[in-house]
Design an enzyme around this catalytic site. Structure first.
Site, PDB file in Angstrom:
ATOM      1  N   ARG A  21       0.848  -1.205   0.000  1.00  0.00           N
ATOM      2  CA  ARG A  21       0.000   0.000   0.000  1.00  0.00           C
ATOM      3  C   ARG A  21       0.886   1.259   0.000  1.00  0.00           C
ATOM      4  NH1 ARG A  21      -0.900  -1.149   6.060  1.00  0.00           N
ATOM      5  NH2 ARG A  21       0.139   0.651   6.997  1.00  0.00           N
ATOM      6  N   ILE A  23       3.128   4.479  -0.581  1.00  0.00           N
ATOM      7  CA  ILE A  23       4.269   4.788  -1.450  1.00  0.00           C
ATOM      8  C   ILE A  23       4.886   3.504  -2.020  1.00  0.00           C
ATOM      9  CG2 ILE A  23       6.613   5.762  -1.452  1.00  0.00           C
ATOM     10  CD1 ILE A  23       5.639   7.783   0.686  1.00  0.00           C
ATOM     11  N   ASP A  68       8.188  -9.830   8.031  1.00  0.00           N
ATOM     12  CA  ASP A  68       8.317  -8.746   9.015  1.00  0.00           C
ATOM     13  C   ASP A  68       9.756  -8.257   8.873  1.00  0.00           C
ATOM     14  OD1 ASP A  68       8.728  -7.086  11.160  1.00  0.00           O
ATOM     15  OD2 ASP A  68       7.808  -8.412  12.636  1.00  0.00           O
ATOM     16  N   VAL A  69       9.921  -7.050   8.354  1.00  0.00           N
ATOM     17  CA  VAL A  69      11.276  -6.580   8.025  1.00  0.00           C
ATOM     18  C   VAL A  69      12.169  -6.427   9.259  1.00  0.00           C
ATOM     19  CG1 VAL A  69      10.769  -5.440   5.829  1.00  0.00           C
ATOM     20  CG2 VAL A  69      10.507  -4.159   7.978  1.00  0.00           C
ATOM     21  N   ASN A  95      11.293   0.363   1.886  1.00  0.00           N
ATOM     22  CA  ASN A  95      10.221   1.367   2.019  1.00  0.00           C
ATOM     23  C   ASN A  95       9.427   1.227   3.311  1.00  0.00           C
ATOM     24  OD1 ASN A  95       7.747   3.053   0.933  1.00  0.00           O
ATOM     25  ND2 ASN A  95       6.949   1.010   1.403  1.00  0.00           N
ATOM     26  N   TYR A 162      10.989   9.583  14.923  1.00  0.00           N
ATOM     27  CA  TYR A 162      10.796   9.389  13.474  1.00  0.00           C
ATOM     28  C   TYR A 162      11.873  10.146  12.697  1.00  0.00           C
ATOM     29  CZ  TYR A 162       8.581   9.288   8.876  1.00  0.00           C
ATOM     30  OH  TYR A 162       8.333   9.092   7.528  1.00  0.00           O
ATOM     31  N   LYS A 166      14.986   8.702  10.350  1.00  0.00           N
ATOM     32  CA  LYS A 166      15.144   8.995   8.920  1.00  0.00           C
ATOM     33  C   LYS A 166      16.497   9.678   8.636  1.00  0.00           C
ATOM     34  CE  LYS A 166      11.320   7.217   7.408  1.00  0.00           C
ATOM     35  NZ  LYS A 166      11.325   6.048   6.526  1.00  0.00           N
TER      36      LYS A 166
END
Ligand code: NDP
Length: 255
Positions: A21, A23, A68-69, A95, A162, A166
């Site tokens: 879903r 991006i 599950d990354v 992603n 967050y 990033k």
């Protein structure tokens, strides 16, 4: 080779984490339209199946591997499944990510760790697991989805973990790009501005002034506006590009 041929992904195998879903899905569809086989690596199997139906209509081989990354065993099993069903991985799009607002004085260690396990640790682990195979083959492209939150401090909402995750993804991108440059493996990142997806769906109206009206282009991005940049970075069209962080933000970080 014509300039447009350089964007072709025919014969390539691309893995998109969280590709079911938002991006990730737009990137998966974009790479598929350019001819790549696609692997959706996410947890929600029903959602992945829905996306798979759309991808197969594009006439490319596509599979979903429940992953599950944050879990290294899942990542290793995913790479094995892909090798058996589609062949070695040419493109990895890291992603998958989560975000939530958090006050620095009250955030629990558990919430900090949950966010970092997906937004940063998983990018490291997936890059290591897939990068190992790419370095041995002497080719590959890794694309990490960072954020403008890794470049500036967003407002009015606070979400320091967050942004910190990033910023680390951007630096991880540059570190691996340098380390693997001579092995034929390119590593780049995309730093989107505000993109209308589920990650913050209820908040767009509340924060419209800051998130939309203050963007020089005066609007949110769509996921489909991120996909062409991923195609550029995945394909031969960017053969001399590594270690870059591509800002796609309608000008938000200009002021
Ligand atoms: P969504 O919430 O729409 O999608 C997140 C995706 O990540 C889902 O496919 C989800 O799949 C997957 N995911 C989450 N946790 C895991 C996990 N542990 N293992 C595997 N997959 C996981 O988010 P967006 O599309 O908006 O965001 C995608 C990326 O873009 C994120 O990294 C985000 O930080 C970044 N970004 C987003 C911006 C925005 O404004 N939307 C701006 C800048 C960056 P499932 O739940 O099935 O596992």
């Amino acid at each position: 080779m014509s300039i447009l041929d350089k964007f072709s992904m025919r014969g390539k195998v691309s893995v998109v984490t969280g590709g079911n879903r938002g991006i990730g899905k737009a990137i998966a569809v974009g790479l598929a339209e350019a001819g790549s086989s696609i692997v959706i690596a996410a947890r929600d199997e029903a959602k992945s199946e829905e996306t798979l139906t759309e991808l197969t209509k594009l006439g490319v081989p596509a599979i979903a591997v429940k992953t599950d990354v944050a879990n290294r065993d899942d990542l290793e099993a995913m790479v094995e499944t892909v090798a058996k069903e589609l062949g070695p991985i040419d493109v990895l799009v890291n992603n998958a990510g989560i975000g939530f607002h958090a006050n620095a004085l009250t955030l629990s260690d558990e919430e900090w760790q949950r966010l970092f396990s997906i937004n940063l640790d998983a990018v490291w682990k997936a890059s290591q697991v897939v990068g190992n195979q790419m370095v041995k083959r002497g080719s590959g492209s890794i694309i990490n989805i960072g954020s403008i939150s890794g470049l500036i401090i967003n407002r009015p909402q606070w979400h320091s973990p967050y942004g910190i995750s990033k910023a680390a993804v951007h630096h991880l991108t540059k570190s691996l790009a340098a380390e693997w440059a001579q092995s034929g493996v390119r590593v780049n990142a995309i730093a989107p501005g505000y993109v209308k997806t589920e990650i913050a769906s209820t908040e767009y109206e509340d924060y419209r002034h800051y998130w939309r009206d203050e963007v020089p282009m005066q609007r949110y991005a769509t996921p489909e506006e991120i996909a062409p940049i991923a195609l550029l970075l995945a394909s031969e069209a960017s053969s001399f590009v590594t270690g870059s962080v591509f800002v796609v933000d309608g000008g938000y970080t200009l002021w």
